[in-house]
Design a protein around this motif. Sequence first.
Motif, PDB file in Angstrom:
ATOM      1  N   GLU A  10     -55.855  42.922 -36.029  1.00  0.00           N
ATOM      2  CA  GLU A  10     -56.860  41.923 -35.700  1.00  0.00           C
ATOM      3  C   GLU A  10     -58.224  42.612 -35.525  1.00  0.00           C
ATOM      4  O   GLU A  10     -58.301  43.834 -35.389  1.00  0.00           O
ATOM      5  CB  GLU A  10     -56.463  41.203 -34.410  1.00  0.00           C
ATOM      6  CG  GLU A  10     -55.150  40.445 -34.514  1.00  0.00           C
ATOM      7  CD  GLU A  10     -54.666  39.916 -33.173  1.00  0.00           C
ATOM      8  OE1 GLU A  10     -55.238  40.333 -32.123  1.00  0.00           O
ATOM      9  OE2 GLU A  10     -53.735  39.104 -33.169  1.00  0.00           O
ATOM     10  N   ASN A  18     -61.613  41.810 -39.479  1.00  0.00           N
ATOM     11  CA  ASN A  18     -61.009  43.108 -39.759  1.00  0.00           C
ATOM     12  C   ASN A  18     -60.484  43.041 -41.192  1.00  0.00           C
ATOM     13  O   ASN A  18     -59.671  42.160 -41.513  1.00  0.00           O
ATOM     14  CB  ASN A  18     -59.870  43.397 -38.785  1.00  0.00           C
ATOM     15  CG  ASN A  18     -59.339  44.824 -38.918  1.00  0.00           C
ATOM     16  OD1 ASN A  18     -59.211  45.352 -40.016  1.00  0.00           O
ATOM     17  ND2 ASN A  18     -59.021  45.447 -37.788  1.00  0.00           N
ATOM     18  N   LEU A  21     -56.648  42.641 -41.717  1.00  0.00           N
ATOM     19  CA  LEU A  21     -56.078  41.306 -41.530  1.00  0.00           C
ATOM     20  C   LEU A  21     -56.465  40.382 -42.681  1.00  0.00           C
ATOM     21  O   LEU A  21     -55.638  39.589 -43.168  1.00  0.00           O
ATOM     22  CB  LEU A  21     -56.543  40.722 -40.197  1.00  0.00           C
ATOM     23  CG  LEU A  21     -55.905  39.396 -39.770  1.00  0.00           C
ATOM     24  CD1 LEU A  21     -54.392  39.518 -39.689  1.00  0.00           C
ATOM     25  CD2 LEU A  21     -56.484  38.945 -38.432  1.00  0.00           C
ATOM     26  N   SER A  41     -49.528  40.163 -38.513  1.00  0.00           N
ATOM     27  CA  SER A  41     -50.770  40.466 -37.791  1.00  0.00           C
ATOM     28  C   SER A  41     -50.444  41.267 -36.533  1.00  0.00           C
ATOM     29  O   SER A  41     -49.470  40.965 -35.829  1.00  0.00           O
ATOM     30  CB  SER A  41     -51.467  39.157 -37.421  1.00  0.00           C
ATOM     31  OG  SER A  41     -52.570  39.398 -36.583  1.00  0.00           O
ATOM     32  N   PRO A  43     -51.919  43.082 -32.872  1.00  0.00           N
ATOM     33  CA  PRO A  43     -53.001  43.175 -31.890  1.00  0.00           C
ATOM     34  C   PRO A  43     -53.488  44.614 -31.732  1.00  0.00           C
ATOM     35  O   PRO A  43     -52.697  45.557 -31.820  1.00  0.00           O
ATOM     36  CB  PRO A  43     -52.349  42.678 -30.598  1.00  0.00           C
ATOM     37  CG  PRO A  43     -50.895  43.004 -30.762  1.00  0.00           C
ATOM     38  CD  PRO A  43     -50.610  42.822 -32.228  1.00  0.00           C
ATOM     39  N   SER A  49     -49.129  46.829 -29.894  1.00  0.00           N
ATOM     40  CA  SER A  49     -49.182  47.009 -31.346  1.00  0.00           C
ATOM     41  C   SER A  49     -47.844  47.511 -31.881  1.00  0.00           C
ATOM     42  O   SER A  49     -47.317  46.988 -32.877  1.00  0.00           O
ATOM     43  CB  SER A  49     -50.310  47.977 -31.724  1.00  0.00           C
ATOM     44  OG  SER A  49     -50.106  49.257 -31.138  1.00  0.00           O
ATOM     45  N   ASN A  94     -58.363  46.005 -27.222  1.00  0.00           N
ATOM     46  CA  ASN A  94     -58.730  44.602 -26.997  1.00  0.00           C
ATOM     47  C   ASN A  94     -58.278  44.037 -25.659  1.00  0.00           C
ATOM     48  O   ASN A  94     -58.608  42.889 -25.338  1.00  0.00           O
ATOM     49  CB  ASN A  94     -58.194  43.731 -28.143  1.00  0.00           C
ATOM     50  CG  ASN A  94     -59.046  43.836 -29.393  1.00  0.00           C
ATOM     51  OD1 ASN A  94     -60.088  44.499 -29.407  1.00  0.00           O
ATOM     52  ND2 ASN A  94     -58.616  43.180 -30.461  1.00  0.00           N
TER      53      ASN A  94
END
Length: 212
Positions: A10, A18, A21, A41, A43, A49, A94
């Motif tokens: 992401e 990104n 993605l 996808s 994170p 992740s 994030n």
Amino acid sequence: MKTILITGFEPFGGEKINPALEAITRLESTPIEGAKIITCSVPVVHQKSIDTVIAAIEQHKPDFVMTVGQAGGRTAITPERIAINLDDYRIPDNEGNQVTDQPVVADGPAAYFSTLPIKAMTKAIQDKGIPAQVSSTAGTYVCNHLFYGVQHYLRNSTIGHGFVHIPLMSEQAIDGSKPTLSLDLIVEGLAAAAQAIVSHKQDIDFQGGSIC
């Protein structure tokens, strides 16, 4: 029919997009001879992740996994050679985690090599007229964290796995301050890499080293 799981991160670091993605969104409908592509996808968050990709592996049981991430400043698509057992985040992820000088896996080996045919992948991308190089550093941020963590999980598996870094998309650096590649070329390059993964049980003899 083989299955390739291709994952993309992401947006992070204040970016709204990104390219990883964006690319995998297109790749799932891209034909690959002898294989089908499944995407996921991911994170840009420390352990989440790794957990996300492991869950996708357990769900889809792929033959190969290609994890993909953005590398601002790179001029080419770069299959990574090696993941190191180190987290040292220049910026927070994030969820605000900013790990400094910690192992990805406590008591894990210093490094894992890709188990994908990275030189065949690089040549296949170049043969499409798209810039590509073998890279020997995946950094120390979440990309390397994921690369190492998934490789550790697959260490006793026959599933091939490796990480590929891609440049920024043209829309991310319209001021010309960083090199970019169009999304069309990124998708074409990743598709060529995926085809090479399926077509080569062993890697090829192809120069991929660097002086420094």
